[in-house]
Design an enzyme around this catalytic site. Structure first.
Site, PDB file in Angstrom:
ATOM      1  CE  LYS B  79      -4.093   1.847   2.529  1.00 54.19           C
ATOM      2  NZ  LYS B  79      -4.850   1.755   3.600  1.00 54.19           N
ATOM      3  CB  SER B 154      -8.180   3.717   2.597  1.00 50.91           C
ATOM      4  OG  SER B 154      -7.362   3.234   3.420  1.00 50.91           O
ATOM      5  CB  SER B 178      -8.305   0.795   5.525  1.00 49.89           C
ATOM      6  OG  SER B 178      -8.975   2.106   5.751  1.00 49.89           O
TER       7      SER B 178
END
Lengths: 96, 490
Positions: B79, B154, B178
């Site tokens: 990420k 996210s 997330s």
């Protein structure tokens, strides 16, 4: 709760943000809407309840006061928008 | 041979037995990426050259007869809010558009020691603020199961990469769901460890008392193995837990006999999707038939979790994001003096949702409102946590949906932030209480979208969570599936 124009300006100032005239309505309305929603917390009895900032017990952490390797100055400055003589450079801070 | 669709533990065995090489595997993953990435958009940046170099290095080790660690030579995705030395880390924000960290996050240091191969940096909602990855300043990521839908967020890029085969595994971060919610939306397994279990050093801070890094993978076995690599105390993160790290693979045991599973009535909210409720209740019945004891429980402060979270997280974010001031790193937009420069930088380079949360946070922290909002939220956080402490006196784990709906259409909620926040009801309380939680696939909706079952454990009891999840997974066939991407499957 309707957020006033003054409150909105104050919060933008605290946030170091400029709210354009055509966005002010949207942000004010959304913040008001949000504050209406979080009103539900008022109905919770929290008398005598301690606040929690970290969910798990956190203690101060100490280490020996020894000099350890750190980022070289060049690496620390490599992402600086502007630098001079090994320092971060910013626009004028004080009035002349 | 198709390799990109296999879990890491299978590939690890094949590598160790010299049935495949890491170069072969890495090429296969990149060739899959070339096929699907145009439709998915999971990545902000790919690092193909480095990946091939590291793959070659692993092959040399294997050829020399060296034993290789679990993740060695297996392509994974990171990420883009996790700092990678010498590789751009943007947080999907314009304000960090050209930021190249001069150091590695601790998780990256650990991965490198394990000779892993990194495919690239994945898309996210800007600064991890959002649940759909639509808030990225760069592009929207599409759900591999239906590209009209969001992948969740996210960590939407990480989940979509694993689900589409452009990565075998990934790291995400979870502040209010997330990791777990995008795992649920994309039909993969995502785990948020206990707060402090994994070092946050080098994770770009959103809400420091809630953030936690964790794995997104094809199955529970991979999650346990990745957690073995990344967990542990770190001198660089004073909030990281000093507790010893067990070998999580020892919990990969199919046995729930006598396990007490709590079913919280508050998580089956009005408006929960019918298919989701059916899938979750079926999964619970299955666990019961396998010998688990299911107990109805109540977590009475759940209705206040969204308010609590959306005051605390933005307050911490407002503070954390003060550092983006155009001075020491990140973009700068000029101004006549230093304050104008800061205002111009932040106004032009932060996206709408980030600004909204910074302003909510500063409002909740400001003079006159602090007690009514921020302090009140911290007190209710105590009560939410107590609900769990009470519940865990009688149960071993808690089971519930990960999200009240399957993945929804892109654009469906973007103009109604509050509606979007309400989607997080099943995930945010776990972060407020610092607990470990996993989301694993437990079915599909009538429209063919994946549904995730969430299993929550006691603090630092990832082992029981893994055992329960593994037991369910090994008796069902939902995990380990790759979205075939409209026949792009070779």
């Amino acid at each position: 709760m309707k957020v006033s124009k003054e409150d909105m300006e104050n919060v933008a100032q605290l946030s170091r943000l400029t709210i354009a005239d055509d966005e002010a309505g949207m942000y004010t309305e959304q913040l008001s809407h949000f504050l209406d929603y979080v009103e539900n917390l008022k109905s919770v009895d929290t008398d005598g309840v301690e606040p929690t900032t970290y969910a798990l017990p956190i203690e101060n952490v100490f280490r020996d006061d020894e000099v350890k390797a750190s980022l070289p100055r060049k690496a620390a400055l490599q992402n600086a928008p502007e630098e001079e003589d090994g320092y971060f450079k910013v626009p004028r801070v004080l009035e002349e | 041979m198709k390799l990109y669709d296999k879990p890491a533990h299978v590939l690890h065995e094949m590598l160790a037995k010299k049935e495949i090489s890491s170069v072969e595997l890495t090429n296969d993953v990149f060739s899959r990426l070339d096929d699907v990435e145009g439709d998915v958009g999971a990545y902000l940046l790919t690092t193909r050259e480095d990946a091939m170099k590291n793959a070659e290095a692993v092959d040399k080790k294997v050829a020399a007869g060296e034993e290789i660690p679990f993740l060695a030579g297996i392509p994974g995705a990171i990420k883009d809010n996790i700092c990678t030395n010498g590789v751009k880390t943007t947080c999907a924000s314009k304000i960090l558009e050209n930021f190249v960290p001069p150091y590695d996050a601790t998780v990256m240091t650990k991965l490198k020691k394990n000779n892993t191969v990194v495919v690239g940096k994945t898309n996210l909602d800007e600064f991890a603020m959002g649940g759909s990855t639509e808030n990225s300043a760069y592009h929207v990521t599409h759900n591999p199961w239906n590209t009209d839908c969001v992948p969740g967020g996210s960590s939407g890029g990480s989940a979509a990469a694993v689900a589409s085969g452009s990565a075998i595994w990934a790291l995400g971060s979870d502040t209010g769901g997330s990791i777990r919610q995008p795992a649920s939306f994309c039909g993969v397994v995502g785990m948020k460890p206990t707060y402090g279990r994994v070092s946050r050093y080098g994770l770009v801070a959103y809400a420091s008392s809630l953030d936690q890094i964790g794995p997104i993978a094809r199955d529970v076995t991979d999650c346990a193995n990745i957690l073995n690599v990344i967990a542990g105390h770190d001198d660089m993160d004073s909030t990281s837990s000093a507790a010893a790290v067990p070998d999580y693979t020892k919990s990969l045991v199919e046995n729930v006999k006598g396990l007490k599973i709590g079913l919280p009535k508050e998580y089956f909210i009005d408006g929960i999707d019918e298919d989701v409720e059916k899938a979750i209740r079926t999964a619970i019945d299955d666990l019961k038939n396998m010998g688990a004891e299911v107990v109805d429980i109540s977590l009475p402060h759940t209705p206040y979790a969204i308010s609590t979270y959306y005051l605390i997280a933005p307050a911490e974010a407002a503070t954390n994001l003060e550092r983006y001031d155009g001075v020491s790193y990140g973009e700068r937009v000029s101004g006549i003096d230093v304050v104008e420069m800061m205002k111009n930088t932040r106004t032009q380079k932060f996206g709408t949702e980030v600004k909204r949360r910074i302003m909510i946070g500063n409002y909740a922290l400001s003079a006159g409102y602090y007690d009514a909002y921020y302090l009140k939220a911290l007190k209710v956080r105590t009560l939410i946590q107590k609900d769990y402490t009470e519940a865990f006196k009688t149960v071993d784990v808690i089971a519930c949906p990960t999200a009240p709906t399957p993945a929804y259409k892109i654009g469906a909620m973007i103009n109604d932030p509050l509606k979007m926040y309400l989607q997080d009801i099943c995930t945010v309380p776990i972060n407020l209480a610092g607990l470990p939680g996993i989301s694993l696939p437990c079915g599909f909706s009538e429209k063919g979208m994946p549904i995730g079952l969430q299993i929550i454990g006691k603090p630092l009891d990832e082992e029981t969570v893994i055992r329960a999840a593994f037991s369910y997974e090994s008796t069902h066939s939902f995990a380990g599936k790759i979205a075939n991407m409209g026949g792009k499957d070779a």
